[in-house]
Design a protein around this motif. Structure first.
Motif, PDB file in Angstrom:
ATOM      1  N   PHE A   1       0.974  -1.143   0.284  1.00 60.22           N
ATOM      2  CA  PHE A   1       0.024  -0.020   0.033  1.00 60.22           C
ATOM      3  C   PHE A   1       0.901   1.203  -0.135  1.00 60.22           C
ATOM      4  O   PHE A   1       1.814   1.335   1.001  1.00 60.22           O
TER       5      PHE A   1
ATOM      6  N   GLY B   1      -0.668  -8.126   8.399  1.00 64.34           N
ATOM      7  CA  GLY B   1      -1.123  -8.443   7.077  1.00 64.34           C
ATOM      8  C   GLY B   1      -2.197  -9.316   6.956  1.00 64.34           C
ATOM      9  O   GLY B   1      -2.569  -9.869   5.604  1.00 64.34           O
ATOM     10  N   LYS B   2      -2.714 -10.005   8.117  1.00 64.72           N
ATOM     11  CA  LYS B   2      -3.757 -11.072   8.125  1.00 64.72           C
ATOM     12  C   LYS B   2      -4.854 -10.692   7.196  1.00 64.72           C
ATOM     13  O   LYS B   2      -5.423 -11.512   6.622  1.00 64.72           O
TER      14      LYS B   2
ATOM     15  N   THR C   1      -5.306  -8.324   5.234  1.00 59.60           N
ATOM     16  CA  THR C   1      -5.048  -8.056   3.754  1.00 59.60           C
ATOM     17  C   THR C   1      -4.934  -9.240   3.058  1.00 59.60           C
ATOM     18  O   THR C   1      -5.251  -9.241   1.843  1.00 59.60           O
TER      19      THR C   1
HETATM   20  N1  LIG Z   1      -6.303  -0.123   2.514  1.00 61.57           N
HETATM   21  C1  LIG Z   1      -5.298   0.517   3.006  1.00 61.57           C
HETATM   22  N2  LIG Z   1      -4.609   1.245   2.661  1.00 61.57           N
HETATM   23  C2  LIG Z   1      -3.238   1.636   3.037  1.00 61.57           C
HETATM   24  N3  LIG Z   1      -2.677   0.856   4.153  1.00 61.57           N
HETATM   25  C3  LIG Z   1      -3.584  -0.378   4.593  1.00 61.57           C
HETATM   26  C4  LIG Z   1      -4.594  -0.669   3.847  1.00 61.57           C
HETATM   27  N4  LIG Z   1      -5.123  -1.944   4.516  1.00 61.57           N
HETATM   28  C5  LIG Z   1      -4.210  -2.242   5.266  1.00 61.57           C
HETATM   29  N5  LIG Z   1      -3.038  -1.400   5.318  1.00 61.57           N
HETATM   30  C6  LIG Z   1      -1.936  -1.403   6.142  1.00 61.57           C
HETATM   31  O1  LIG Z   1      -1.445  -2.710   5.794  1.00 61.57           O
HETATM   32  C7  LIG Z   1      -0.898  -3.005   7.166  1.00 61.57           C
HETATM   33  C8  LIG Z   1      -1.424  -4.595   7.563  1.00 61.57           C
HETATM   34  O2  LIG Z   1      -2.867  -4.393   7.846  1.00 61.57           O
HETATM   35  P1  LIG Z   1      -3.944  -5.771   8.108  1.00 61.57           P
HETATM   36  O3  LIG Z   1      -5.221  -5.254   8.529  1.00 61.57           O
HETATM   37  O4  LIG Z   1      -3.873  -6.672   7.043  1.00 61.57           O
HETATM   38  O5  LIG Z   1      -3.039  -6.287   9.475  1.00 61.57           O
HETATM   39  P2  LIG Z   1      -3.910  -7.302  10.494  1.00 61.57           P
HETATM   40  O6  LIG Z   1      -2.739  -8.230  10.689  1.00 61.57           O
HETATM   41  O7  LIG Z   1      -5.096  -7.908   9.909  1.00 61.57           O
HETATM   42  O8  LIG Z   1      -3.844  -6.301  11.706  1.00 61.57           O
HETATM   43  P3  LIG Z   1      -5.145  -6.650  12.778  1.00 61.57           P
HETATM   44  O9  LIG Z   1      -4.772  -7.612  13.550  1.00 61.57           O
HETATM   45  O10 LIG Z   1      -5.033  -5.266  13.720  1.00 61.57           O
HETATM   46  O11 LIG Z   1      -6.348  -6.371  12.183  1.00 61.57           O
HETATM   47  C9  LIG Z   1      -1.120  -2.278   8.255  1.00 61.57           C
HETATM   48  O12 LIG Z   1       0.093  -1.301   8.496  1.00 61.57           O
HETATM   49  C10 LIG Z   1      -2.200  -1.539   7.803  1.00 61.57           C
HETATM   50  O13 LIG Z   1      -2.139  -0.169   8.092  1.00 61.57           O
END
Ligand SMILES: Nc1ncnc2c1ncn2[C@@H]1O[C@H](COP(=O)(O)OP(=O)(O)OP(=O)(O)O)[C@@H](O)[C@H]1O
Length: 250
Positions: free
Chosen positions: A11, A39-40, A42
């Protein structure tokens, strides 16, 4: 099944997924765990085409969704194929995403009517059976605002099942719930697992990962660090980063 190979996603130039590979076999429950921001979500959103990948290969039920050629150019199959492949997967979100202006029953029948073109009379009996399955048949004429968080999430599960997906993807399905309401949602998911529903679950619920998942995958800073059978994974995590994470969580 799902086969994700070497998935990369950034991103704004910031890598969020770094060559992530993950397979999900039919009838298997895989829990994806890891710190916040690893990133889970995503990864899950890429599988369901809510986000596009930058490179790598995605196969859903044996069909290519996206692939990357030798020159590193990633391409998706045509839009109609994407939609058809997308229907093989149902998604349950942390925030339920129910339509507030529709009743519980209408929420469940909406997609089968609009997307699949089924007649109301055709889908209502199935929708009612699904609501009975998640223990909410008596709420069929209620609006979401009148339900608890746990009930909303169970409606969301029934709604996803109404499209008869081959695979269910869950994005932190209990994270928005008060602790006393997580049990009812996890119970429904456990029942689905017993029925051999193929499920990929991003979760912070270590108990669920340990007891229900067949396999657990650990992500950290955009990488899939390790994955393995749940019992083995929790008893003997191989990687120091996994060990540190589990030490803090358990
Ligand atoms: N649409 C987006 N635009 C920009 N950055 C993003 C976007 N979606 C996610 N990110 C970034 O990508 C990274 C991974 O986010 P993600 O939500 O996939 O993590 P996660 O492991 O699911 O976290 P959590 O357990 O907090 O939900 C983070 O730094 C987040 O800020």
């Amino acid at each position: 099944m799902i086969s994700a190979q070497d998935i990369c996603k950034a991103f704004n130039g910031q890598p969020v997924l770094r060559k992530v590979s993950l397979d999900l076999m039919r009838g298997e429950v895989v829990a994806v765990i890891g710190p916040s921001g690893s990133g889970k979500s995503t990864l899950l959103r890429c599988l369901n085409h809510l986000e596009t990948i930058d490179s790598g290969q995605l196969l859903i039920e044996g069909e290519v969704l996206a692939e990357t050629n030798a020159a590193g150019v990633c391409s998706y199959v045509p839009e109609a194929q994407i939609r058809r492949i997308g229907r093989k997967m149902g998604m349950v979100f942390q925030s339920f995403n129910l339509f507030p202006h529709l009743t519980v029953l209408e929420n469940v029948i909406e997609a089968p009517m609009v997307v699949k073109g089924l007649a109301r009379a055709q889908i209502v009996p199935r929708a009612e059976a699904l609501l009975a399955k998640v223990g909410l048949l008596e709420k069929r004429n209620s609006y979401p605002a009148r339900l608890s968080g746990g009930q909303k999430q169970r409606v969301a599960i029934a709604r996803a099942l109404a499209m008869e997906p081959d695979i269910l993807l869950f994005d932190e399905p209990t994270s928005a719930l008060d602790p006393e309401l997580t049990g009812e949602v996890l119970r429904t998911m456990r029942e689905l697992a017993q029925e051999k529903m193929t499920m990929l679950v991003v979760t912070h619920e270590m108990g669920f990962a340990r007891e229900v998942a067949n396999r657990v995958a650990f992500m950290d800073r955009g990488e899939l660090i390790e994955s393995g059978p749940a019992a083995e994974f929790f008893a003997q995590p191989k990687h120091a980063r996994t060990q540190a994470f589990l030490h803090n969580m358990l």
